[in-house]
Write an enzyme that holds these catalytic residues in place. Structure first.
Site, short mmCIF file in Angstrom:
data_model
loop_
_atom_site.label_atom_id
_atom_site.label_comp_id
_atom_site.label_asym_id
_atom_site.label_seq_id
_atom_site.Cartn_x
_atom_site.Cartn_y
_atom_site.Cartn_z
N GLU A 77 -3.00 -4.82 -2.96
CA GLU A 77 -3.51 -5.78 -3.94
C GLU A 77 -3.60 -5.14 -5.32
O GLU A 77 -3.28 -5.76 -6.34
CB GLU A 77 -4.90 -6.29 -3.53
CG GLU A 77 -4.92 -7.03 -2.20
CD GLU A 77 -5.17 -6.12 -1.00
OE1 GLU A 77 -4.70 -4.95 -1.01
OE2 GLU A 77 -5.82 -6.57 -0.06
N CYS A 80 -4.05 0.54 -2.58
CA CYS A 80 -3.92 -0.68 -1.76
C CYS A 80 -2.86 -1.62 -2.37
O CYS A 80 -2.58 -1.57 -3.57
CB CYS A 80 -5.23 -1.43 -1.71
SG CYS A 80 -6.53 -0.63 -0.75
N ASN A 95 0.84 -1.20 0.00
CA ASN A 95 0.00 0.00 0.00
C ASN A 95 0.87 1.25 0.00
O ASN A 95 1.92 1.31 0.65
CB ASN A 95 -1.00 -0.01 1.16
CG ASN A 95 -0.38 -0.19 2.53
OD1 ASN A 95 0.64 -0.86 2.67
ND2 ASN A 95 -1.01 0.38 3.53
N ILE A 96 0.41 2.22 -0.75
CA ILE A 96 1.14 3.50 -0.89
C ILE A 96 0.15 4.61 -0.59
O ILE A 96 -0.79 4.85 -1.37
CB ILE A 96 1.73 3.64 -2.30
CG1 ILE A 96 2.68 2.46 -2.59
CG2 ILE A 96 2.47 4.98 -2.43
CD1 ILE A 96 3.18 2.40 -4.01
N CYS A 98 -10.64 -3.46 -3.95
CA CYS A 98 -9.65 -4.40 -4.48
C CYS A 98 -10.33 -5.67 -5.00
O CYS A 98 -9.90 -6.24 -6.01
CB CYS A 98 -8.61 -4.74 -3.43
SG CYS A 98 -7.45 -3.38 -3.18
N1 THU Z 1 -5.21 -1.46 2.54
C1 THU Z 1 -4.66 -2.30 1.62
O1 THU Z 1 -3.55 -2.08 1.14
N2 THU Z 1 -5.37 -3.38 1.24
C2 THU Z 1 -6.61 -3.72 1.73
O2 THU Z 1 -7.22 -4.64 1.26
C3 THU Z 1 -7.16 -2.95 2.85
C4 THU Z 1 -6.52 -1.64 3.10
C5 THU Z 1 -4.44 -0.29 2.98
C6 THU Z 1 -4.99 1.03 2.53
C7 THU Z 1 -4.45 1.96 3.58
O3 THU Z 1 -3.14 2.34 3.22
C8 THU Z 1 -4.35 1.11 4.84
O4 THU Z 1 -4.40 -0.25 4.38
C9 THU Z 1 -5.45 1.35 5.84
O5 THU Z 1 -6.69 1.28 5.25
#
Ligand code: THU
Length: 135
Positions: free
Chosen positions: A57, A55, A44-45, A91
């Site tokens: 994924e 996210c 995640n960025i 996602c």
């Molecule tokens: N996040 C993901 O990368 N994947 C997910 O399926 C759920 C949420 C990240 C987004 C954000 O940077 C952090 O988790 C909190 O929501």
């Protein structure tokens, strides 16, 4: 939930988590997926303009598409959550675009404790909207 030896996807997803840029939520996510037989990693960025956040994924799937690997086969997501947290709704929709048969795409959520939860993408997003609906 079960504990067993990590697969290559799991090992890579754990490593990808270290690449996360999550200064706001502090919730680091790593994802590794197999698409068209190749492995791709994402993390995640986040962004100061919160809704711009990407996210893990989706970052991994973007990498796959850019490498012409468009046939999604399996996904592993690594977080520090317990129980291990599943992919968000956005996602699920994004990944479904590249699943020829969502009932055959295994999605596994794991955490640092070695806990796992698994679903198929079809279970996570039943009756999904797809390009088949479009004229
Ligand atoms: N996040 C993901 O990368 N994947 C997910 O399926 C759920 C949420 C990240 C987004 C954000 O940077 C952090 O988790 C909190 O929501």
């Amino acid at each position: 939930m079960s504990e067993m030896n990590p697969s290559e996807l799991e090992t890579r997803a754990k490593a990808a988590q270290q690449k996360a840029y999550a200064p706001y939520s502090k919730f680091k996510v790593g994802a590794t997926l197999r698409s068209s037989g190749q492995l791709f990693d994402g993390a995640n960025i986040e962004n100061a303009s919160y809704s711009m956040t990407i996210c893990a994924e989706r970052a991994a799937m973007v990498a796959a598409v850019l490498a012409d690997a468009r046939e999604l086969e399996e996904v592993v997501v690594f977080t520090d959550a317990w129980p291990p947290s599943s992919p968000c709704g956005a996602c699920r929709q994004f990944l479904s675009e590249f699943a020829a048969d969502a009932t055959k795409v295994k999605v596994t959520a794991i955490n640092a404790r070695g806990e796992r939860r698994s679903w198929t993408l079809a279970e996570l997003l039943p009756d999904s909207f797809s390009g088949r609906e479009l004229p």
